[in-house]
Design a protein around this motif. Sequence first.
Motif, PDB file in Angstrom:
ATOM      1  N   TYR A  29      58.051  39.031  12.590  1.00  0.00           N
ATOM      2  CA  TYR A  29      57.604  38.825  11.219  1.00  0.00           C
ATOM      3  C   TYR A  29      58.768  39.186  10.298  1.00  0.00           C
ATOM      4  O   TYR A  29      59.347  40.266  10.418  1.00  0.00           O
ATOM      5  N   ARG A  33      66.665  49.266   2.910  1.00  0.00           N
ATOM      6  CA  ARG A  33      67.335  48.364   3.834  1.00  0.00           C
ATOM      7  C   ARG A  33      68.850  48.418   3.709  1.00  0.00           C
ATOM      8  O   ARG A  33      69.565  48.074   4.622  1.00  0.00           O
ATOM      9  N   LYS A  43      67.007  45.316  12.777  1.00  0.00           N
ATOM     10  CA  LYS A  43      67.312  45.667  11.389  1.00  0.00           C
ATOM     11  C   LYS A  43      68.769  46.067  11.236  1.00  0.00           C
ATOM     12  O   LYS A  43      69.430  45.678  10.276  1.00  0.00           O
ATOM     13  N   LYS A  76      60.235  39.228   6.199  1.00  0.00           N
ATOM     14  CA  LYS A  76      59.978  39.139   4.753  1.00  0.00           C
ATOM     15  C   LYS A  76      61.159  38.427   4.123  1.00  0.00           C
ATOM     16  O   LYS A  76      62.310  38.705   4.452  1.00  0.00           O
ATOM     17  N   GLN A  91      64.521  40.150   5.550  1.00  0.00           N
ATOM     18  CA  GLN A  91      64.665  41.258   6.491  1.00  0.00           C
ATOM     19  C   GLN A  91      63.595  41.168   7.564  1.00  0.00           C
ATOM     20  O   GLN A  91      62.485  40.690   7.313  1.00  0.00           O
ATOM     21  N   LEU A 127      61.489  43.184  -0.456  1.00  0.00           N
ATOM     22  CA  LEU A 127      62.315  43.780   0.587  1.00  0.00           C
ATOM     23  C   LEU A 127      62.337  45.291   0.421  1.00  0.00           C
ATOM     24  O   LEU A 127      62.272  45.810  -0.689  1.00  0.00           O
ATOM     25  N   ASP A 128      62.408  45.993   1.546  1.00  0.00           N
ATOM     26  CA  ASP A 128      62.431  47.456   1.516  1.00  0.00           C
ATOM     27  C   ASP A 128      63.645  47.954   0.752  1.00  0.00           C
ATOM     28  O   ASP A 128      64.744  47.424   0.899  1.00  0.00           O
ATOM     29  N   GLU A 186      62.941  46.620  17.085  1.00  0.00           N
ATOM     30  CA  GLU A 186      62.860  46.386  15.635  1.00  0.00           C
ATOM     31  C   GLU A 186      64.019  47.083  14.926  1.00  0.00           C
ATOM     32  O   GLU A 186      64.648  46.523  14.034  1.00  0.00           O
ATOM     33  N   ASP A 225      60.612  42.478   9.592  1.00  0.00           N
ATOM     34  CA  ASP A 225      59.584  43.454   9.247  1.00  0.00           C
ATOM     35  C   ASP A 225      59.104  44.179  10.509  1.00  0.00           C
ATOM     36  O   ASP A 225      59.228  45.381  10.615  1.00  0.00           O
ATOM     37  N   TYR A 226      58.568  43.415  11.461  1.00  0.00           N
ATOM     38  CA  TYR A 226      58.118  44.011  12.711  1.00  0.00           C
ATOM     39  C   TYR A 226      57.948  42.932  13.765  1.00  0.00           C
ATOM     40  O   TYR A 226      57.978  41.732  13.466  1.00  0.00           O
TER      41      TYR A 226
END
Length: 192
Positions: free
Chosen positions: A53, A99, A28, A55, A43, A95-96, A24, A45-46
């Motif tokens: 997954y 990131r 990223k 987002k 992005q 989104l985080d 992961e 996610d996991y």
Amino acid sequence: MAEKLSNVSEMIDVAVGKSRRLKEGILKADWEKIVGKICEKCQPDYIKDGILYIKAEGNIFIHHLTLEKTNYINKINSYFKENVIKDIIIKTGKLDENREEYLNHEVKKEKKEENTSILEKEQVNLNILEKIAYLQKIAIEREEYLLSQGFKKCKICGMLFEGEEEFCRVCLDNGNAKKYLKSHEQQNKGEK
């Protein structure tokens, strides 16, 4: 029994192969290389049970990612040199904020250089003692400024505060102000 690994490269490959979280993180970090410019709007996610997954900021990006799903699965699997992802599920979501830490590495460096403080620029060639002296000077100047603006210095702990009291709120609340006053009363009695 554990296999013998002959070099660091092999060790890294084995670790990546075994760790979902590491995969992961790599996804990223290299997301822009894998998906291109759309990385700004989505992005990873996991990963769970071979499903990645993702987002995305909106339906238009979900549509694009869905159309390119097979392509992205193949890119990711060839990137890891094994079948890591068998499907992708894309959902809308925020989104985080962090990131940017793993995207736009060059932009990040430029922003970091722009945000370099005056203190850092001025102290590039100073040794540790000079840095300490410089920080002390700045602290004294700050204290003098705050005192000139109406702040008071606590007689016990030295904290600067606003108010009419002789002591800061912390010393008043924890009882140190009463102890201080009591000890000073006794000293004054002893002097008389």
